[in-house]
Design an enzyme around this catalytic site. Structure first.
Site, mmCIF file in Angstrom:
data_model
loop_
_atom_site.group_PDB
_atom_site.id
_atom_site.type_symbol
_atom_site.label_atom_id
_atom_site.label_comp_id
_atom_site.label_asym_id
_atom_site.label_seq_id
_atom_site.Cartn_x
_atom_site.Cartn_y
_atom_site.Cartn_z
ATOM 1 N N HIS A 130 0.862 -1.181 0.000
ATOM 2 C CA HIS A 130 0.000 0.000 0.000
ATOM 3 C C HIS A 130 0.897 1.229 0.000
ATOM 4 C CE1 HIS A 130 -4.175 -1.115 0.013
ATOM 5 N NE2 HIS A 130 -3.928 -2.102 0.855
ATOM 6 N N ASP A 135 -4.774 1.821 2.100
ATOM 7 C CA ASP A 135 -5.110 1.111 3.342
ATOM 8 C C ASP A 135 -5.672 2.073 4.378
ATOM 9 O OD1 ASP A 135 -2.563 2.310 3.334
ATOM 10 O OD2 ASP A 135 -1.773 0.963 4.853
ATOM 11 N N TYR A 333 -7.923 8.939 -16.976
ATOM 12 C CA TYR A 333 -8.783 9.653 -16.042
ATOM 13 C C TYR A 333 -8.944 11.105 -16.491
ATOM 14 C CZ TYR A 333 -7.718 5.696 -12.966
ATOM 15 O OH TYR A 333 -7.576 4.446 -12.440
ATOM 16 N N GLU A 409 0.224 7.546 11.750
ATOM 17 C CA GLU A 409 -1.125 7.093 12.090
ATOM 18 C C GLU A 409 -1.929 8.105 12.898
ATOM 19 O OE1 GLU A 409 -0.166 3.335 13.865
ATOM 20 O OE2 GLU A 409 -0.554 2.253 11.985
#
Length: 433
Positions: A130, A135, A333, A409
């Protein structure tokens, strides 16, 4: 009608007629779910799955949404999951989106939950990582789902949770991503009024949010040019048609398209060649040369002009030398455009979450995002969430797609609250109108 409602909401906000933050306090729920979000993130990080192969990830997501009492649909665009949370009061539908796929990258970051997964990609043994933070996107949206489910009776409308496969691009020969989810009818079935998305980025520090009104990420298109000449001995080029020489002229000519033929005061654009291949020996002029490249730009009209001028430039240069150029352009895209009215409406929400000193009007990004397809259908707002630890220089931090990419995190709590509060405040604002 939807756009007029947004316009009215902005007008009222500018007059101080309503508070952009709804009277629903979710701080307790955010604190309660934080550890879960981190745990989910680490699990997904250790078990990454490539595009259209997100089977395990999708199963965990679907199980979580069902446990929250949502209507859940699975197997959309291969592995996509949609969950519908019905609010306690009538109102519009807000879509919140997270992408689930990982990349064929061997992880080199030193984290205890490091990915050791390997697989084959285009016939080559590769690691899976990832490396772009998807994630974290999945974990944060799962957290937001739990937070919003806890206050559903107070919501003035519904929430559509979209967990999307293949944002990084479908495997060769397959369709995928946002475009395929739309093709399979998720917007026709659930009819969202607006769409919100968020992406962790190394270019901001943890807890910071970046936004931009209007174009924020570029379109991304691939082109292939085959120059066909006539093989001959390298000592007598007049005996054939040299496709290598023609290819060199095409590179030069194409570089003049943006610099001389496109109005870049409107929006910037880039044409880059990534591969040129032809020939097998020093003294043989080959029959053909293959050229491959990418086009990036921020305006859909300019995009079409570039397609046309690229084809004209390559074919005419080749013809002038007696060669032939075949040009194939593969649309990728489109431009990711943040609806200006929706962006302005939600800025007070973002300021309330991170404070004005941590909210940045960021420059355009020449990377691409298939969230753009959703934003073509309904007003959209796509945000960047900082992932580089506070105090670390973002200019030297490993970038997205790096094998050393790392997300602090502590930022996950901010992202979870942002997704939750954007939905709450948008629904509340429409109810007040």
């Amino acid at each position: 009608m939807k756009r007029s409602l947004i316009s009215l909401a902005i007008g009222l906000a500018s007059l101080g007629a309503f508070n952009a933050s709804a009277n629903i306090n979710i701080d307790k729920q955010i604190n309660q779910v934080e550890d879960k979000v981190i745990e989910w993130r680490r699990d997904f990080h250790q078990h990454p799955e490539l595009s259209n192969r997100e089977i395990r990830t999708a199963a965990i997501v679907a199980r979580h949404l069902k446990a929250l009492g949502m209507q859940v649909e699975t197997d959309i665009a291969y592995t996509g999951v949609v969950g519908i949370l019905k609010g306690g009061k009538s109102g519009p539908t807000v879509m919140l989106r997270a992408d689930m796929d990982a990349l064929p990258v061997t992880e080199k970051a030193d984290v205890p939950f490091k990915s050791l997964v390997t697989t084959k990609y285009n016939g080559v043994d590769v690691g899976v990582m990832h490396a772009c933070g998807h994630d974290t996107h999945v974990a944060m949206l799962m957290g937001a789902a739990e937070v919003l489910a806890a206050v559903k009776n107070e919501l003035h409308g519904d929430i559509m949770f979209v967990f999307q496969p293949a944002e990084e691009g479908a495997p060769q020969g397959e369709e995928g991503g946002a475009e395929l989810m739309l093709k399979e009818g998720i917007f026709k079935k659930y009819q969202p009024d607006v769409a919100f998305g968020i992406h962790v980025m190394a270019g901001l520090n943890s807890g910071q949010i970046g936004y931009r009104s209007g174009p924020i990420m570029a379109s991304a298109d691939r082109f292939e040019i085959t120059v066909k000449g006539k093989q001959t001995h390298g000592s007598s080029p007049w005996g054939g048609v040299d496709p290598i020489s023609v290819a060199a002229q095409i590179v030069s000519g194409v570089n003049h398209i943006v610099s001389r033929q496109i109005d870049i005061t409107k929006e910037p654009a880039i044409i880059s060649f990534g591969k040129i291949a032809g020939g097998v020996r020093n003294n043989i002029i080959p029959d053909s040369v293959e050229m491959v490249g990418t086009i990036r730009n921020f305006d859909m009209d300019n995009r079409q002009q570039i397609f046309e001028k690229l084809t004209t430039t390559a074919t005419h240069i080749a013809k002038a030398s007696g060669a032939e150029a075949q040009v194939n352009i593969f649309k990728g895209y489109p431009v990711t455009v943040n609806n200006p009215e929706l962006t302005a409406q939600m800025l007070p929400t973002l300021k309330n979450i991170v404070g004005k000193d941590n909210l940045f009007d960021v420059p355009k990004v020449t990377g691409a995002e298939d969230f753009a397809f959703y934003a073509q259908q309904v007003p959209g707002l796509f945000l960047f969430l900082g992932g580089t630890p506070t105090g670390q220089d973002v200019k030297t931090a490993p970038t997205n797609h790096s094998p050393y990419f790392y997300v602090d995190e502590s930022t996950l709590k901010v992202g979870t609250k942002a997704m939750s509060q954007l939905a709450i405040d948008y629904l509340a604002a429409q109810q007040k109108n």
